[in-house]
Structures are given as C-alpha cells and as structure tokens.
Design a protein around this motif. Structure first.
Motif, PDB file in Angstrom:
ATOM      1  N   THR A 105       0.837  -1.192   0.000  1.00 49.80           N
ATOM      2  CA  THR A 105       0.000   0.000   0.000  1.00 49.80           C
ATOM      3  C   THR A 105       0.874   1.246   0.000  1.00 49.80           C
ATOM      4  N   LEU A 106       0.713   2.086  -1.023  1.00 50.90           N
ATOM      5  CA  LEU A 106       1.440   3.351  -1.071  1.00 50.90           C
ATOM      6  C   LEU A 106       0.720   4.434  -0.276  1.00 50.90           C
ATOM      7  N   GLY A 107      -0.590   4.362  -0.232  1.00 49.71           N
ATOM      8  CA  GLY A 107      -1.352   5.367   0.506  1.00 49.71           C
ATOM      9  C   GLY A 107      -2.836   5.100   0.420  1.00 49.71           C
ATOM     10  N   ARG A 108      -3.546   5.600   1.430  1.00 48.72           N
ATOM     11  CA  ARG A 108      -5.000   5.440   1.486  1.00 48.72           C
ATOM     12  C   ARG A 108      -5.637   6.792   1.765  1.00 48.72           C
ATOM     13  N   ASP A 109      -6.847   6.974   1.282  1.00 45.74           N
ATOM     14  CA  ASP A 109      -7.582   8.207   1.556  1.00 45.74           C
ATOM     15  C   ASP A 109      -9.018   7.864   1.911  1.00 45.74           C
ATOM     16  N   ALA A 110      -9.285   7.821   3.208  1.00 44.03           N
ATOM     17  CA  ALA A 110     -10.623   7.442   3.662  1.00 44.03           C
ATOM     18  C   ALA A 110     -11.688   8.439   3.220  1.00 44.03           C
ATOM     19  N   ASP A 111     -11.301   9.711   3.030  1.00 42.36           N
ATOM     20  CA  ASP A 111     -12.283  10.738   2.668  1.00 42.36           C
ATOM     21  C   ASP A 111     -12.886  10.512   1.297  1.00 42.36           C
ATOM     22  N   THR A 112     -12.161   9.825   0.400  1.00 39.96           N
ATOM     23  CA  THR A 112     -12.690   9.526  -0.936  1.00 39.96           C
ATOM     24  C   THR A 112     -12.850   8.026  -1.158  1.00 39.96           C
ATOM     25  N   ASP A 113     -12.547   7.224  -0.137  1.00 38.74           N
ATOM     26  CA  ASP A 113     -12.598   5.762  -0.217  1.00 38.74           C
ATOM     27  C   ASP A 113     -11.716   5.235  -1.351  1.00 38.74           C
ATOM     28  N   LEU A 114     -10.546   5.821  -1.519  1.00 36.55           N
ATOM     29  CA  LEU A 114      -9.612   5.368  -2.551  1.00 36.55           C
ATOM     30  C   LEU A 114      -8.276   4.985  -1.919  1.00 36.55           C
ATOM     31  N   ALA A 115      -7.564   4.099  -2.603  1.00 39.37           N
ATOM     32  CA  ALA A 115      -6.238   3.685  -2.152  1.00 39.37           C
ATOM     33  C   ALA A 115      -5.385   3.391  -3.378  1.00 39.37           C
ATOM     34  N   VAL A 116      -4.071   3.504  -3.194  1.00 36.88           N
ATOM     35  CA  VAL A 116      -3.116   3.232  -4.269  1.00 36.88           C
ATOM     36  C   VAL A 116      -2.178   2.133  -3.811  1.00 36.88           C
ATOM     37  N   LEU A 117      -2.042   1.102  -4.651  1.00 40.01           N
ATOM     38  CA  LEU A 117      -1.143  -0.013  -4.390  1.00 40.01           C
ATOM     39  C   LEU A 117      -0.014  -0.011  -5.413  1.00 40.01           C
ATOM     40  N   ARG A 118       1.076  -0.650  -5.052  1.00 36.25           N
ATOM     41  CA  ARG A 118       2.176  -0.871  -5.986  1.00 36.25           C
ATOM     42  C   ARG A 118       2.398  -2.379  -6.095  1.00 36.25           C
ATOM     43  N   GLY A 119       2.177  -2.924  -7.289  1.00 40.56           N
ATOM     44  CA  GLY A 119       2.429  -4.335  -7.512  1.00 40.56           C
ATOM     45  C   GLY A 119       3.918  -4.625  -7.461  1.00 40.56           C
ATOM     46  N   GLU A 120       4.303  -5.613  -6.676  1.00 41.86           N
ATOM     47  CA  GLU A 120       5.718  -5.936  -6.508  1.00 41.86           C
ATOM     48  C   GLU A 120       6.133  -6.965  -7.553  1.00 41.86           C
ATOM     49  N   THR A 121       6.317  -6.469  -8.764  1.00 38.68           N
ATOM     50  CA  THR A 121       6.737  -7.289  -9.883  1.00 38.68           C
ATOM     51  C   THR A 121       7.568  -6.427 -10.828  1.00 38.68           C
ATOM     52  N   SER A 122       8.503  -7.053 -11.499  1.00 43.21           N
ATOM     53  CA  SER A 122       9.336  -6.323 -12.459  1.00 43.21           C
ATOM     54  C   SER A 122       8.779  -6.396 -13.874  1.00 43.21           C
ATOM     55  N   GLU A 123       7.682  -7.098 -14.045  1.00 40.93           N
ATOM     56  CA  GLU A 123       7.095  -7.248 -15.369  1.00 40.93           C
ATOM     57  C   GLU A 123       6.386  -5.961 -15.802  1.00 40.93           C
ATOM     58  N   THR A 124       6.318  -5.769 -17.109  1.00 41.21           N
ATOM     59  CA  THR A 124       5.520  -4.669 -17.655  1.00 41.21           C
ATOM     60  C   THR A 124       4.066  -5.135 -17.732  1.00 41.21           C
ATOM     61  N   LEU A 125       3.185  -4.363 -17.159  1.00 44.68           N
ATOM     62  CA  LEU A 125       1.786  -4.776 -17.006  1.00 44.68           C
ATOM     63  C   LEU A 125       0.863  -3.944 -17.881  1.00 44.68           C
TER      64      LEU A 125
END
Length: 338
Positions: A105-125
């Motif tokens: 988890t890079l960060g969460r924002d309860a006020d907008t119910d959104l969160a940002v994750l970082r996938g731990e992979t070296s592949e291009t997605l």
C-alpha cells in the motif's frame, strides 16, 4: 364484436422496415453495434483489471477479504477502494491471465474511499487510461469490470444514470462528484473500473444502495487522479484545517436579511481548538461562518471541501456573522495531518 385490444388502428410498419420514406434500421444491426462497443471496451480495459485479495486484522480479529482494482501504469500502480484494503497486512494481486504477485500500500484516503497499491513485480503490465470525468454525460454507456462474489473478470453494462452526486464515505465525510450508474455492482466489484465506450476509466466503483435495483456509485476518475497524484507526491492526500468543530445550522431569516445573504443555512463554530489557525485569527465559539474566500458556506461539508491542499499556509478570507453583523477574518489554514 368490439375490439378490446390496444391497437391504434391501421397497419403498422413491420419491424426493421421503413415507413413514409424513412431510412431502414435493423434492430439486429443496432444490437450488434452495441455489442461491438462493449466487447471493444472489455478487450481494452479487462487485462488491466485485477483481483485484490487481502488478509490482516480488522476490529481486533484476523480477517480476509477480496475486491477489485485497476492498473493505471505499466510499472504496477493500482487504484482500488480504501475499504477493500483497510487493515490489510498482506495484499495479493491476481490478473486475468493467471499472473499473481504481492502488492504494498502506497497510501489510502478514507475521505474519498480510494487507495493506491504498488504491484511488486518487475514485469511490464497492461494499464488502463483514466478519462477526464468532466466530460461524462448522463445517458452514455457505462461498463463495469470486476470480481463480484468471487467470479473473476465479470462484465456488466448500463448507462450513466447521473453525474455530480454526493456520497458519504465510511468515515462520514462527503465524497463529491460521484457518478451514478445502473451497471450492476455486487460485493467484490469494489475498486474496479467503470469505463466509457472509448475504453477509458471514468470512475472507480465503490458502493451500491442495498435493497435498490440499478443504483450504484463510482468515484469520478478526476478525483482518483488527484488522490493518485497526492499519494505519489506525499504518501497521503494533503488537506487544510482551521481547528474548529463545525455544525450546520439554519440561518435565521432576520440575520440573512440584515446581512444581505441569500443562503438558508450556515456553519456554527461549536468548539474552537486553542492555538488553532481559527483561534489565532480571532474566531470565537458561536460564530456563524457564511463564506470562505467569497464562496457561500452552507454546511460543514462545504467547509471541508473548500479546505483542500491549495489553502494550506495561505491567507483565506472567512466571513462570519456575529451580533455586530458581518465580520471578515483572515485565517491561515494548517496541514490537517500535522
């Protein structure tokens, strides 16, 4: 024998035929056009939709859950809902092609119910493109992709029922600029994308009204982009505070008339934090806040919305009503998290 059926009289044009020289339109052609539009969107967006599995501690007990998310960059940035990953210690991402990897988890924002994750992979997605949600129009096609009730890569389609709605987040704050859709959403769809016919993400699916049919909500993509940008820059979404406990109250007609105000409600300062920006500016308990930088303040939600990161450390004009009439105060809001 009288005609008891609701015929309107005369012969009617057969389905798929023209009448009075009109152009020929076949229902099958229209259906195929709609189907092609939906299929094209699925082909474009679905590879970027992920299944989010979480485990952790919630309310003091070990808990597991699932939801959806959408990749928005080839290096593994994922948008999802805050309520999907809240309390998670371990997050696992599954893609439609079978690939699995962990995420942090890079960060969460309860006020907008959104969160940002970082996938731990070296592949291009594969990544989906965020649309400018200001261009979303009522009635346009809306396609939801996610993992409802454990069924991966499920697609539902409908229309944008309304734009500019407001929705309460789980922490009680009001999320503005929410998109309402009738594309079916179920538990597990949370965090997945709502896409337009161009294959762009216009919203992040977040909630349904339990017991209703076809009333579902997505946080607009412009809000999601703002949250993403803030979290990448600061690890959180920066917002301003002035140090008061506020409550919405009716604005007495005589007060409104005397102050030449057209609004029917205002914000009363119920409590004032000692040493806060509001206290230092001379605000007092019982003051009625009616404007902030000239914009009407009719409730606490207006105040919270206006106090964004742009106003941190800047001079803000706050118009209040006291017994002596209208008073202008200059307040310098502080960072809410500091």
């Amino acid at each position: 024998m009288p005609n008891v059926f609701g015929f309107l009289g005369g012969m009617q044009p057969a389905r798929g035929s023209s009448s009075a020289g009109g152009s020929f339109v076949d229902d099958g052609e229209l259906l195929d056009s709609y189907s092609r539009a939906v299929v094209d969107v699925v082909d474009t967006v679905a590879p970027a939709v992920v299944h989010v599995e979480v485990s952790g501690v919630r309310n003091g007990r070990r808990a597991e859950g699932t939801g959806s998310g959408v990749l928005v960059s080839p290096d593994g940035l994922i948008l999802t809902n805050n309520h999907v990953i809240e309390g998670a210690r371990d997050v696992t991402i599954s893609m439609s092609d079978g690939r699995r990897f962990s995420a942090r988890t890079l960060g969460r924002d309860a006020d907008t119910d959104l969160a940002v994750l970082r996938g731990e992979t070296s592949e291009t997605l594969p990544a989906a493109q965020l649309a400018n949600s200001k261009g979303v129009r009522q009635g346009q096609i809306a396609i939801a992709i996610g993992n409802p009730l454990g069924f991966q890569s499920t697609v539902t389609a409908g229309i944008v029922s309304a734009v500019g709605r407001s929705l309460r987040a789980q922490n009680g704050r009001l999320i503005g600029d929410v998109i309402q859709t009738d594309a079916a959403l179920n538990p597990g769809n949370s965090g997945g994308p709502l896409a337009n016919s161009a294959g762009q993400v216009i919203g992040i699916n977040t909630a349904v009204i339990v017991g209703a049919q076809g009333i579902c909500f997505s946080v607009a993509s412009n809000t999601a982009l703002h949250v993403l940008t803030q979290i990448l820059a600061h690890g959180r979404v920066r917002r301003a505070r002035i140090g008061i406990v506020a409550e919405q109250v009716p604005l007495p007609a005589r007060v409104a008339y005397r102050a030449e105000l057209k609004q029917q409600s205002a914000v009363r300062v119920r409590e004032l934090q000692a040493g806060s920006p509001a206290a230092e500016a001379g605000m007092q308990q019982g003051d009625l806040i009616v404007r902030l930088d000239g914009e009407p303040v009719t409730g606490a939600d207006d105040l919270f919305r206006m106090l964004d990161e742009r106003r941190i450390g800047t001079s803000v004009s706050v118009t209040i009503v006291r017994s002596s009439g209208l008073t202008e105060l200059i307040v310098r809001p502080a960072d809410r998290e500091l």
